[in-house]
Design an enzyme around this catalytic site. Structure first.
Site, PDB file in Angstrom:
ATOM      1  N   ASP A 245       6.823   3.670  11.950  1.00 38.15           N
ATOM      2  CA  ASP A 245       5.948   3.285  10.706  1.00 38.15           C
ATOM      3  C   ASP A 245       6.499   1.823  10.578  1.00 38.15           C
ATOM      4  OD1 ASP A 245       4.469   3.314   8.386  1.00 38.15           O
ATOM      5  OD2 ASP A 245       5.930   3.567   7.037  1.00 38.15           O
ATOM      6  N   SER A 246       5.874   0.971   9.631  1.00 38.64           N
ATOM      7  CA  SER A 246       6.267  -0.202   9.270  1.00 38.64           C
ATOM      8  C   SER A 246       7.532  -0.262   8.375  1.00 38.64           C
ATOM      9  CB  SER A 246       5.280  -0.998   8.238  1.00 38.64           C
ATOM     10  OG  SER A 246       4.980  -0.410   7.111  1.00 38.64           O
TER      11      SER A 246
ATOM     12  N   TYR B  81       2.623  -4.215   7.114  1.00 43.04           N
ATOM     13  CA  TYR B  81       1.832  -4.321   8.079  1.00 43.04           C
ATOM     14  C   TYR B  81       0.426  -4.501   7.784  1.00 43.04           C
ATOM     15  CZ  TYR B  81       4.650  -2.157  12.079  1.00 43.04           C
ATOM     16  OH  TYR B  81       5.712  -1.933  13.089  1.00 43.04           O
ATOM     17  N   GLY B  82      -0.016  -3.774   6.529  1.00 45.47           N
ATOM     18  CA  GLY B  82      -0.983  -3.927   5.879  1.00 45.47           C
ATOM     19  C   GLY B  82      -1.867  -5.397   5.837  1.00 45.47           C
TER      20      GLY B  82
ATOM     21  N   CYS C 295       1.755   5.747  10.681  1.00 46.13           N
ATOM     22  CA  CYS C 295       1.564   4.734   9.833  1.00 46.13           C
ATOM     23  C   CYS C 295      -0.115   4.766  10.113  1.00 46.13           C
ATOM     24  CB  CYS C 295       1.910   3.435  10.325  1.00 46.13           C
ATOM     25  SG  CYS C 295       1.454   1.862   9.807  1.00 46.13           S
ATOM     26  N   ASN C 296      -0.870   4.605   9.128  1.00 48.45           N
ATOM     27  CA  ASN C 296      -2.262   4.658   9.198  1.00 48.45           C
ATOM     28  C   ASN C 296      -2.729   3.158   9.657  1.00 48.45           C
ATOM     29  OD1 ASN C 296      -1.878   6.840   6.883  1.00 48.45           O
ATOM     30  ND2 ASN C 296      -3.935   7.054   7.469  1.00 48.45           N
ATOM     31  N   THR C 297      -2.176   2.140   9.037  1.00 49.32           N
ATOM     32  CA  THR C 297      -2.461   0.661   9.590  1.00 49.32           C
ATOM     33  C   THR C 297      -2.215   0.477  11.149  1.00 49.32           C
ATOM     34  OG1 THR C 297      -1.673   0.196   7.438  1.00 49.32           O
ATOM     35  CG2 THR C 297      -1.946  -1.467   8.614  1.00 49.32           C
TER      36      THR C 297
ATOM     37  N   GLU D 117       9.240   0.802  -0.495  1.00 51.97           N
ATOM     38  CA  GLU D 117      10.295   0.164   0.104  1.00 51.97           C
ATOM     39  C   GLU D 117      11.541  -0.107  -0.800  1.00 51.97           C
ATOM     40  OE1 GLU D 117      10.953  -0.196   3.670  1.00 51.97           O
ATOM     41  OE2 GLU D 117       9.102   0.811   3.815  1.00 51.97           O
TER      42      GLU D 117
ATOM     43  N   CYS E  93      -2.373   6.073   3.336  1.00 48.72           N
ATOM     44  CA  CYS E  93      -1.099   5.108   3.940  1.00 48.72           C
ATOM     45  C   CYS E  93      -0.069   6.021   3.629  1.00 48.72           C
ATOM     46  CB  CYS E  93      -0.988   3.904   2.987  1.00 48.72           C
ATOM     47  SG  CYS E  93       0.729   3.164   3.303  1.00 48.72           S
ATOM     48  N   THR E  94       0.877   6.080   4.591  1.00 49.39           N
ATOM     49  CA  THR E  94       1.884   7.114   4.501  1.00 49.39           C
ATOM     50  C   THR E  94       3.033   6.664   3.498  1.00 49.39           C
ATOM     51  OG1 THR E  94       3.088   6.020   6.172  1.00 49.39           O
ATOM     52  CG2 THR E  94       1.748   7.774   6.887  1.00 49.39           C
ATOM     53  N   HIS E  95       3.040   5.395   2.949  1.00 47.31           N
ATOM     54  CA  HIS E  95       4.035   5.246   1.947  1.00 47.31           C
ATOM     55  C   HIS E  95       3.623   5.868   0.657  1.00 47.31           C
ATOM     56  CE1 HIS E  95       5.561   2.006   4.586  1.00 47.31           C
ATOM     57  NE2 HIS E  95       6.695   1.713   3.663  1.00 47.31           N
TER      58      HIS E  95
HETATM   59  N1  DGL Z   1       2.649   3.062   5.916  1.00 46.57           N
HETATM   60  C1  DGL Z   1       1.796   2.498   6.311  1.00 46.57           C
HETATM   61  C2  DGL Z   1       0.390   2.895   6.503  1.00 46.57           C
HETATM   62  O1  DGL Z   1       0.216   4.331   6.521  1.00 46.57           O
HETATM   63  C3  DGL Z   1       1.826   0.692   6.585  1.00 46.57           C
HETATM   64  C4  DGL Z   1       2.025   0.143   5.232  1.00 46.57           C
HETATM   65  C5  DGL Z   1       2.174  -1.085   5.505  1.00 46.57           C
HETATM   66  O2  DGL Z   1       3.333  -1.692   6.186  1.00 46.57           O
HETATM   67  O3  DGL Z   1       1.438  -2.174   4.764  1.00 46.57           O
HETATM   68  O4  DGL Z   1      -0.451   2.324   6.550  1.00 46.57           O
END
Ligand code: DGL
Length: 279
Positions: free
Chosen positions: A6-7, A38-39, A69-71, A168, A200-202
């Protein structure tokens, strides 16, 4: 060995579900927190990061990779599959054998699927809300899933502005976290959403705050358990499980392999290690 990336620490919300289902596998997790979030990054940038991390994970011993990570899934999974998953492609074969020290000639990827389908099935108000990053919401892959699945249901979308930074920084409760979450969640509730997809996994690390602000009439969906079940199916099909698949969640397989997890990151690892040890 299962590779996960993931990011940052968001993918630990997926690792947590996978580990419950497959406690006796070995894991290597990579948090790319030096390049997080990453978004807001371009597709090309994320593809570059995803390639580099894939190669690190394969060298570490991964034989299947979860893009937690969805992104990154939306931006990069089709490129990753084209470049690393086809053993019939001579270039892929040669590269994977070299990276893995002759262990594997291709690698499978499991990605995050936005849970539009269950949200559409569950909503009673006819409005399903999606919280995700800018990168996911504008990606072709996400839009295709949404457009083919929403039927009569209205899909309301909002970027979880500032959510990734909260997680984070390890700030998953308190008045500031609540204010940040309210700003992005309120517009979806005002549009009538009674079901919120965490895209988003966060975001699952903020689920208590999200539930508090959304109220009891709103269902919050985290796709991680479904992704973990899909991984188990694929590993069964591919013969990648290290123990007897029927006793993965029992102590029998544990006698053979207690399951080891390693956590790597491109930036500071204090919060990563803290949350990983809590899991
Ligand atoms: N955890 C990530 C996701 O699922 C990325 C979040 C990010 O880095 O912007 O999209």
């Amino acid at each position: 060995m299962i590779g996960i990336f993931d990011s940052g620490i968001g993918g630990l919300s997926v690792y947590r579900e996978i580990k419950k289902l497959l406690p006796h596998e070995d894991y290597v997790y990579y948090a790319d927190n030096a390049h997080c979030p990453y978004g807001e990054k371009t597709k090309e940038y994320i593809i570059g990061r995803a390639r580099e991390i894939t190669e690190i994970l394969v060298k570490k011993g991964a034989d299947i990779i979860v893009v937690a990570c969805n992104t990154a899934t939306a931006a990069a999974i089709s490129t990753l599959r084209a470049e690393y998953s086809d053993p019939g492609n001579e270039k892929t074969r040669e590269k994977m054998l070299r990276l893995s020290g002759g262990r594997i000639d291709h690698i499978r990827f499991i990605g995050m699927e936005p849970a539009i389908k269950p949200a559409v099935a569950m909503t009673r108000s006819g409005v399903a809300g999606v919280l995700a990053t800018a990168g996911t919401l504008k990606a072709e892959k996400y839009r295709h899933t949404r457009d083919t699945m929403h039927g009569d249901v209205v899909v309301a979308e909002h970027i979880g502005q500032g959510f990734v930074e909260l997680v984070e920084n390890g700030e998953t409760s308190g008045p500031h976290a609540e204010e940040v979450v309210r700003n992005s969640l309120k517009p979806l509730i005002d549009e009538g959403a009674d079901t919120i997809v965490l895209g988003c996994t966060h975001y699952p690390f903020l689920i208590d705050v999200i539930r508090k602000i959304a109220g009891p009439g709103v269902t919050v969906i985290d796709p991680a358990p479904a992704v973990a079940r899909h991984l188990l199916e694929v590993m069964q099909e591919e013969g990648l499980l290290s123990g007897n698949p029927d006793c993965q969640a029992t102590s029998d397989a544990g006698a053979k392999n207690p399951g080891h997890s390693e956590f790597l990151s491109s930036g500071p690892d204090n919060i990563l290690k803290k949350i990983a040890s809590e899991i």
